[in-house]
Design a protein around this motif. Structure first.
Motif, short mmCIF file in Angstrom:
data_model
loop_
_atom_site.label_atom_id
_atom_site.label_comp_id
_atom_site.label_asym_id
_atom_site.label_seq_id
_atom_site.Cartn_x
_atom_site.Cartn_y
_atom_site.Cartn_z
N LEU A 184 8.00 2.51 13.87
CA LEU A 184 6.59 2.68 14.18
C LEU A 184 5.76 2.60 12.92
O LEU A 184 6.12 3.17 11.89
N LYS A 185 4.64 1.90 12.99
CA LYS A 185 3.73 1.85 11.85
C LYS A 185 3.18 3.24 11.56
O LYS A 185 3.03 4.06 12.47
N LYS A 186 2.82 3.44 10.30
CA LYS A 186 2.27 4.73 9.88
C LYS A 186 1.06 5.12 10.75
O LYS A 186 0.94 6.26 11.19
N ILE A 226 -6.96 5.71 9.50
CA ILE A 226 -5.69 5.76 8.79
C ILE A 226 -5.79 6.76 7.63
O ILE A 226 -6.80 6.81 6.94
N ASN A 227 -4.75 7.56 7.47
CA ASN A 227 -4.66 8.59 6.42
C ASN A 227 -5.46 9.86 6.74
O ASN A 227 -5.48 10.78 5.93
N SER A 235 -1.84 -3.66 1.42
CA SER A 235 -3.19 -3.56 1.98
C SER A 235 -3.82 -2.22 1.62
O SER A 235 -3.16 -1.18 1.71
N ILE A 236 -5.09 -2.24 1.24
CA ILE A 236 -5.76 -0.98 0.88
C ILE A 236 -5.94 -0.09 2.11
O ILE A 236 -6.07 1.11 2.00
N ALA A 237 -5.90 -0.70 3.30
CA ALA A 237 -6.15 0.07 4.52
C ALA A 237 -5.14 1.18 4.71
O ALA A 237 -5.48 2.27 5.13
N GLU A 238 -3.88 0.90 4.43
CA GLU A 238 -2.84 1.86 4.74
C GLU A 238 -2.28 2.56 3.50
O GLU A 238 -1.38 3.38 3.61
N ALA A 239 -2.81 2.25 2.33
CA ALA A 239 -2.20 2.75 1.09
C ALA A 239 -2.47 4.24 0.88
O ALA A 239 -3.53 4.75 1.20
N ASP A 240 -1.48 4.93 0.29
CA ASP A 240 -1.63 6.33 -0.10
C ASP A 240 -2.32 6.43 -1.45
O ASP A 240 -2.90 7.44 -1.79
N ILE A 241 -2.13 5.39 -2.25
CA ILE A 241 -2.70 5.36 -3.59
C ILE A 241 -3.42 4.02 -3.78
O ILE A 241 -2.87 2.97 -3.43
N ILE A 242 -4.63 4.08 -4.30
CA ILE A 242 -5.37 2.85 -4.58
C ILE A 242 -5.85 2.88 -6.03
O ILE A 242 -6.38 3.91 -6.49
N VAL A 243 -5.63 1.80 -6.73
CA VAL A 243 -6.18 1.65 -8.08
C VAL A 243 -7.25 0.57 -8.00
O VAL A 243 -6.97 -0.57 -7.63
N SER A 244 -8.49 0.94 -8.32
CA SER A 244 -9.61 0.02 -8.14
C SER A 244 -10.21 -0.39 -9.47
O SER A 244 -10.32 0.43 -10.38
N GLY A 245 -10.64 -1.65 -9.53
CA GLY A 245 -11.31 -2.13 -10.73
C GLY A 245 -12.75 -2.50 -10.42
O GLY A 245 -13.08 -2.94 -9.32
N VAL A 259 -11.99 3.74 2.82
CA VAL A 259 -10.61 4.20 2.65
C VAL A 259 -10.57 5.69 2.35
O VAL A 259 -11.54 6.26 1.83
N SER A 260 -9.46 6.33 2.70
CA SER A 260 -9.29 7.73 2.29
C SER A 260 -7.85 8.00 1.88
O SER A 260 -7.14 8.72 2.56
#
Lengths: 316, 259
Positions: A14-16, A151-152, A191-201, A250-251
């Motif tokens: 199952l997807k997260k 999501i999240n 994908s940023i949609a489902e990520a737990d961690i995002i590094v943004s520039g 995102v969150s």
């Protein structure tokens, strides 16, 4: 009272987003003294669905996702289960299906909700509006009440149940659309949609090539690459990475912003992240107003040092 | 090739949102309204199809009088006709709005119906697919590329980490994603020409609907709140990159539990 959760299966699991929707669905069912059931296109999901508390798994043989065939199959499952509440994880498919289904059933629907409660026989949902500049609490009347979950926003929690009982659903397979090709993005791009961690520039990177600094860090941590609107509009990076009002809201658990000054549209899109780290040479940048840890300094020296430090920490 | 482009009017994205006195709506005082950014991609795509294949581009908007300004702007960019369904859209839920738009679309010849993938305001992303269902049309959501052929379209749909290439029979509903095209600005000539186009106006009753069909039917906003003010956390000096990196990693491990 029955809660039905639309589930998506990826590589037999199952997807997260589906696990999160099942978890909050179970809480709603418990609060109302009802049952949790699930829907999927693969009977192999029965074990997973059961572990998250679903008593039954309605299975369609419609194959891969298609708006029209899945609307028909979900309509059939909702009827068979007499579902009062229908939840869908806020994936591309969940968000494609929910409104179609709501119009089919003349039902109320709330998108992208981050809180759900069942009170006085009604579903109450909280959802971000104006890209998170405000939150609306809405009440859905009528049956079923439909929501897509952000999501999240809801933790995925197993309840340790036995495998769900599989129930076949049959429905019309007519459709005026067909998928003729699926092109997967570059390997390793999360994908940023489902990520737990995002590094943004942001614009502080000065040029497209310097996104390598962001990618290196994201790769070392195991996170996704985000971007500010300015960098997307400048053509430095694809729009799929854009966070903010005309990108994704995102969150994640951790959001690291480097060289992002923090325009109101960007802040709206990420300020509900649970932990925020900002690196910027301008100590007055608005991003620091919402950062839990702000580092005033040069991203060109700090990012490589950070990537090394993360690698060291991971090696231990 | 005739297209209908449904546009939503939303507060300028620069706006700081304030909550109105009733605690359920935003304070509209002094608000500047714009065409929802994703709708601009939808409009541009329809205009390009018209330039290539001929036909009309009708812009359709539902709401109070101020919606006319957005319709006028869309005409200036290249739409050929405009239809304004006048009514208080503020307390309509998404399905209510979809019912109004679907009824209005039926009065206009069309092969394609375009929306932005979401209104940058209430952020529901619901109305396009709802209209598709109400009209019995196929839908392709979050489209980054579109090709048109006889009786069908081929659309690229953005999904998590991939894109799907979908063939849909027309008439169809397409919702536009950023990146689909580069929307043009209105030219002076376009602005002058737009002034001469009469915006057709209809009421909800003209479409055979009543307020009770659309207002507070299924989804009601109970309250609207601003997010809790974040106080801002610790700020450290990053002059020593190695020390800064160590502190960030400590934070990631101990506080964010992310490593």
């Amino acid at each position: 009272m029955t809660v039905l959760v639309f589930c998506e299966v990826l590589d037999g699991k199952l997807k997260k987003a589906s696990r999160e929707a099942l978890s909050v669905g179970r809480k709603l069912a418990e609060a109302a003294g009802g049952d949790l059931v699930a829907f999927a296109n693969d009977r192999a999901a029965a074990g997973d669905a059961g572990r998250y508390g679903a008593k039954k798994l309605y299975v369609t043989s419609a194959g891969d996702y298609n708006t029209e065939t899945y609307t028909a199959a979900m309509q059939a499952a909702i009827g068979q289960a007499s579902a009062t509440i229908v939840l869908l994880g806020g994936t591309s498919n969940g968000r494609d299906l929910a409104p179609r289904l709501a119009a089919r059933l003349n039902a109320g629907v709330a998108s992208d909700v981050d809180r759900l409660e069942w009170t006085d026989g009604k579903l109450r949902a909280r959802r971000p509006v104006y890209s998170g500049k405000a939150f609306a609490t809405v009440e859905i009347t009528g049956t079923p009440a439909i929501a897509t979950t952000r999501i999240n926003a809801f933790p995925a929690e197993e309840s340790g149940g036995a495998a769900a009982e599989v129930v076949e659903v049959s429905a019309s397979t007519d459709s005026k659309t067909k998928v003729i090709e699926t092109n997967v993005a570059e390997a390793g791009e999360m994908s940023i949609a489902e990520a737990d961690i995002i590094v943004s520039g942001g614009r502080g990177l000065k040029e497209a090539a310097n996104f390598a600094l962001i990618r290196d860090l994201a790769h070392a941590i195991g996170g996704a690459v985000g971007a500010s609107r300015a960098t997307v509009d400048a053509g430095w990076i694809d729009h799929q990475h854009q966070v903010g009002q005309t990108g994704r809201v995102v969150s994640p658990n951790l959001y690291i912003a480097a060289g992002v000054s923090g325009a109101i549209q960007h802040l709206a899109g990420m300020s509900s992240s649970k932990h925020i780290v900002a690196i910027n040479k301008d100590g007055e940048a608005p991003i620091f107003r919402i950062a839990d840890l702000g580092v005033v300094g040069d991203l060109f020296t700090i990012l490589p040092a950070l990537t090394e430090e993360v690698k060291k920490a991971k090696a231990h | 090739m005739n297209s209908v482009v449904c546009i939503a009017q939303v507060p300028d994205t620069e706006t700081r949102i304030k909550i109105g006195g009733d605690g359920r709506h935003i304070d509209e005082n002094g608000l500047k309204y714009i065409v929802s950014p994703y709708d601009e991609y939808a409009l541009e795509e329809a205009i390009r199809l018209k330039e290539k294949l001929g036909g009309d581009v009708t812009v359709l908007g539902f709401g109070p009088d101020r919606v006319q300004q957005s319709l006028r702007e869309s005409l200036a960019r290249g739409a050929t006709k405009a239809l304004h369904v006048k009514g208080e859209s503020g307390d309509a839920d998404s399905l209510g709005i979809a019912k109004v738009l679907a009824a209005a679309i039926k009065t206009v010849p069309h092969d394609l119906v375009f929306f932005g993938k979401q209104g940058v305001g209430t952020d529901n992303s619901l109305v396009g697919p709802m209209v598709a269902e109400l009209l019995g049309y196929p839908q392709v959501n979050v489209v980054t590329h579109l090709e048109v052929a006889e009786g069908k379209v081929t659309a690229h749909r953005e999904i998590e980490g991939a894109e799907e290439v979908i063939e849909a029979a027309t008439p169809a509903v397409i919702t536009a994603q950023k990146g689909m095209n580069e929307p043009r600005y209105a030219s002076l000539k376009g602005i002058m020409a737009a002034k001469k186009v009469a915006i057709e106006t209809k009421s909800i009753a003209d479409l055979g609907l009543a307020d009770s069909d659309i207002v507070n039917q299924r989804v009601t906003v109970v309250s609207l709140e601003l997010p809790p003010e974040k106080s801002g956390g610790r700020k450290i000096d990053g002059a020593d990159p190695a020390a800064a990196a160590k502190e960030i990693v400590r934070y990631m491990k101990e506080e964010a539990k992310a490593l």
